[in-house]
Scaffold this motif. Structure first.
Motif, short mmCIF file in Angstrom:
data_model
loop_
_atom_site.label_atom_id
_atom_site.label_comp_id
_atom_site.label_asym_id
_atom_site.label_seq_id
_atom_site.Cartn_x
_atom_site.Cartn_y
_atom_site.Cartn_z
N ARG A 178 0.86 -1.18 0.00
CA ARG A 178 0.00 0.00 0.00
C ARG A 178 0.89 1.23 0.00
NH1 ARG A 178 -3.76 2.07 5.05
NH2 ARG A 178 -5.02 3.58 3.90
N ILE A 179 0.56 2.21 -0.83
CA ILE A 179 1.40 3.40 -0.95
C ILE A 179 0.96 4.47 0.06
CG2 ILE A 179 2.26 5.19 -2.50
CD1 ILE A 179 1.57 3.39 -4.85
N LEU A 180 1.94 5.05 0.74
CA LEU A 180 1.72 6.17 1.64
C LEU A 180 2.44 7.38 1.06
CD1 LEU A 180 2.44 4.46 5.10
CD2 LEU A 180 0.31 4.47 3.78
N ALA A 181 1.74 8.51 0.91
CA ALA A 181 2.33 9.71 0.32
C ALA A 181 3.06 10.50 1.39
CB ALA A 181 1.24 10.57 -0.31
N VAL A 182 4.34 10.73 1.17
CA VAL A 182 5.16 11.52 2.10
C VAL A 182 5.43 12.88 1.44
CG1 VAL A 182 7.30 11.62 3.44
CG2 VAL A 182 6.22 9.41 2.98
N GLY A 183 4.64 13.87 1.79
CA GLY A 183 4.79 15.19 1.20
C GLY A 183 3.79 15.45 0.09
N ALA A 187 1.75 13.13 -3.03
CA ALA A 187 0.29 13.10 -2.94
C ALA A 187 -0.34 13.55 -4.25
CB ALA A 187 -0.19 13.98 -1.79
N ALA A 188 0.26 14.57 -4.88
CA ALA A 188 -0.26 15.07 -6.15
C ALA A 188 -0.12 14.04 -7.26
CB ALA A 188 0.46 16.36 -6.54
N LEU A 189 1.02 13.33 -7.29
CA LEU A 189 1.21 12.30 -8.30
C LEU A 189 0.19 11.19 -8.14
CD1 LEU A 189 2.79 10.96 -10.61
CD2 LEU A 189 4.27 9.93 -8.86
N LEU A 190 -0.01 10.74 -6.92
CA LEU A 190 -0.97 9.66 -6.67
C LEU A 190 -2.38 10.09 -7.05
CD1 LEU A 190 0.48 8.34 -3.31
CD2 LEU A 190 0.62 7.24 -5.55
N ALA A 191 -2.75 11.33 -6.74
CA ALA A 191 -4.07 11.83 -7.11
C ALA A 191 -4.23 11.83 -8.63
CB ALA A 191 -4.27 13.24 -6.56
N ASN A 192 -3.17 12.22 -9.34
CA ASN A 192 -3.20 12.22 -10.80
C ASN A 192 -3.40 10.81 -11.35
OD1 ASN A 192 -1.39 11.81 -13.44
ND2 ASN A 192 -2.19 13.91 -13.49
N MET A 193 -2.88 9.83 -10.64
CA MET A 193 -2.98 8.44 -11.07
C MET A 193 -4.26 7.77 -10.59
SD MET A 193 1.03 7.38 -10.36
CE MET A 193 0.85 5.67 -10.87
N GLY A 194 -5.06 8.51 -9.82
CA GLY A 194 -6.30 7.95 -9.30
C GLY A 194 -6.09 6.99 -8.15
N ILE A 195 -4.97 7.13 -7.46
CA ILE A 195 -4.66 6.26 -6.33
C ILE A 195 -4.94 6.99 -5.03
CG2 ILE A 195 -2.83 4.99 -5.12
CD1 ILE A 195 -1.45 4.63 -7.82
N THR A 196 -5.81 6.43 -4.21
CA THR A 196 -6.12 7.01 -2.90
C THR A 196 -5.09 6.52 -1.90
OG1 THR A 196 -8.48 7.05 -3.41
CG2 THR A 196 -7.85 7.23 -1.09
N ALA A 197 -4.44 7.47 -1.22
CA ALA A 197 -3.38 7.09 -0.28
C ALA A 197 -3.37 8.03 0.90
CB ALA A 197 -2.02 7.14 -0.98
N PRO A 198 -3.06 7.52 2.10
CA PRO A 198 -2.89 8.40 3.25
C PRO A 198 -1.73 9.36 3.02
CG PRO A 198 -3.02 6.09 3.92
CD PRO A 198 -2.86 6.10 2.43
N ALA A 199 -1.87 10.59 3.50
CA ALA A 199 -0.81 11.59 3.32
C ALA A 199 -0.09 11.81 4.64
CB ALA A 199 -1.41 12.90 2.83
N LEU A 200 1.24 11.73 4.59
CA LEU A 200 2.08 11.96 5.77
C LEU A 200 2.87 13.24 5.57
CD1 LEU A 200 1.56 8.79 5.64
CD2 LEU A 200 3.69 8.54 6.91
N ARG A 201 3.15 13.92 6.67
CA ARG A 201 3.99 15.11 6.62
C ARG A 201 5.40 14.69 6.23
NH1 ARG A 201 7.08 19.22 6.91
NH2 ARG A 201 6.79 20.95 8.38
N HIS A 202 6.04 15.48 5.36
CA HIS A 202 7.44 15.19 5.02
C HIS A 202 8.31 15.46 6.23
CE1 HIS A 202 11.28 15.12 2.96
NE2 HIS A 202 10.67 14.59 1.91
N PRO A 203 9.30 14.61 6.52
CA PRO A 203 10.13 14.81 7.72
C PRO A 203 10.99 16.07 7.70
CG PRO A 203 10.34 12.56 6.89
CD PRO A 203 9.62 13.34 5.85
N ALA A 204 11.27 16.60 6.51
CA ALA A 204 12.17 17.76 6.41
C ALA A 204 11.50 19.03 6.94
CB ALA A 204 12.59 17.96 4.96
N ASN A 205 12.33 20.03 7.22
CA ASN A 205 11.85 21.36 7.62
C ASN A 205 10.92 21.33 8.83
OD1 ASN A 205 13.22 22.55 5.36
ND2 ASN A 205 11.55 21.85 4.06
N GLY A 206 11.34 20.58 9.84
CA GLY A 206 10.58 20.56 11.08
C GLY A 206 9.42 19.60 11.12
N GLY A 207 9.32 18.73 10.13
CA GLY A 207 8.18 17.82 10.09
C GLY A 207 8.43 16.43 10.65
N ALA A 208 9.59 16.21 11.27
CA ALA A 208 9.96 14.86 11.72
C ALA A 208 8.98 14.30 12.74
CB ALA A 208 11.37 14.87 12.29
#
Length: 224
Positions: A178-183, A187-208
């Motif tokens: 199962r694909i999880l979108a990191v950033g 998330a935009a690529l998966l939406a374009n492909m019609g794939i529903t995936a949970p979105a996670l905050r990217h770890p960079a820039n204070g998101g860890a």
């Protein structure tokens, strides 16, 4: 796997480095560097045919996959220099890892903060490392023109869309994953492909911290 590597060969023109099929003339230690990176990617993916999670981030970085050939994975991890953080090369693959950067550039190998955070989260949650595939929406390394290969830039929307066939091929290598979108880019690529995936905050820039919390919730839900 050969078909997958052929897809990776088709990197776009412009300020984009292809670590599996191009040599970094200033920083690679050997002319065999692209072949070594291909071999390491094959070893990594070959041990993850039964993976159930694909963590899909944005793009390959110069401190990570540029020299290892593996997304969100640094040379310092492969060389065993992150054991003080509980991270070792055996988490990545069982074959003997090799560096491809020159030792005089970074004696201990390059290290990538995002890579350390993501591998650390996998370890802390007790997830089998071979249950997780790390990948990128734009699978190649976009760098800043005028600065050089030891830099990162955000891929354009059009560039990210070029990662679609590669991601589909990856999914066929690990059909249970199962694909999880990191950033946002992934998330935009998966939406374009019609794939529903949970979105996670990217770890960079204070998101860890937020990334760890969100990833933990998903892992616990799957195992609970």
């Amino acid at each position: 796997m050969n078909a997958f590597l052929e897809l990776l060969k088709s990197s776009p023109a412009g300020p984009v480095f292809n670590p599996w099929h191009q040599r970094d003339p200033l920083h690679d230690a050997t002319t065999r560097a692209p072949a070594i990176r291909r071999e390491q990617l094959v070893s990594y993916l070959g041990e993850r045919r039964k993976a159930t999670i694909i963590l899909l981030a944005e793009a390959l970085g110069y401190q990570g996959g540029h020299f290892t050939g593996i997304a969100m994975t640094s040379e310092r991890l492969l060389l065993g220099h992150l054991r003080h953080k509980g991270l070792g090369p055996e988490m990545v693959f069982t074959a003997a890892p090799r560096r491809t950067s020159r030792e005089d550039v970074r004696p201990d190998g390059f290290t990538e903060p995002t890579a350390t955070i993501v591998w650390g989260a996998v370890r802390e949650l007790g997830v089998d490392p071979r249950d997780v595939i790390l990948w990128n929406a734009f699978p190649w390394h976009p760098y800043k023109p005028g600065i050089g290969l030891l830099s990162n830039r955000t891929p354009s929307e059009d560039e990210v869309l070029l990662g679609r066939p590669v991601l589909l091929a990856l999914k066929s290598l690990a059909p249970q994953a199962r694909i999880l979108a990191v950033g946002q880019k992934s998330a935009a690529l998966l939406a374009n492909m019609g794939i529903t995936a949970p979105a996670l905050r990217h770890p960079a820039n204070g998101g860890a911290g937020q990334f760890r919390e969100q990833f933990a919730r998903i892992v616990k839900k799957r195992t609970g």
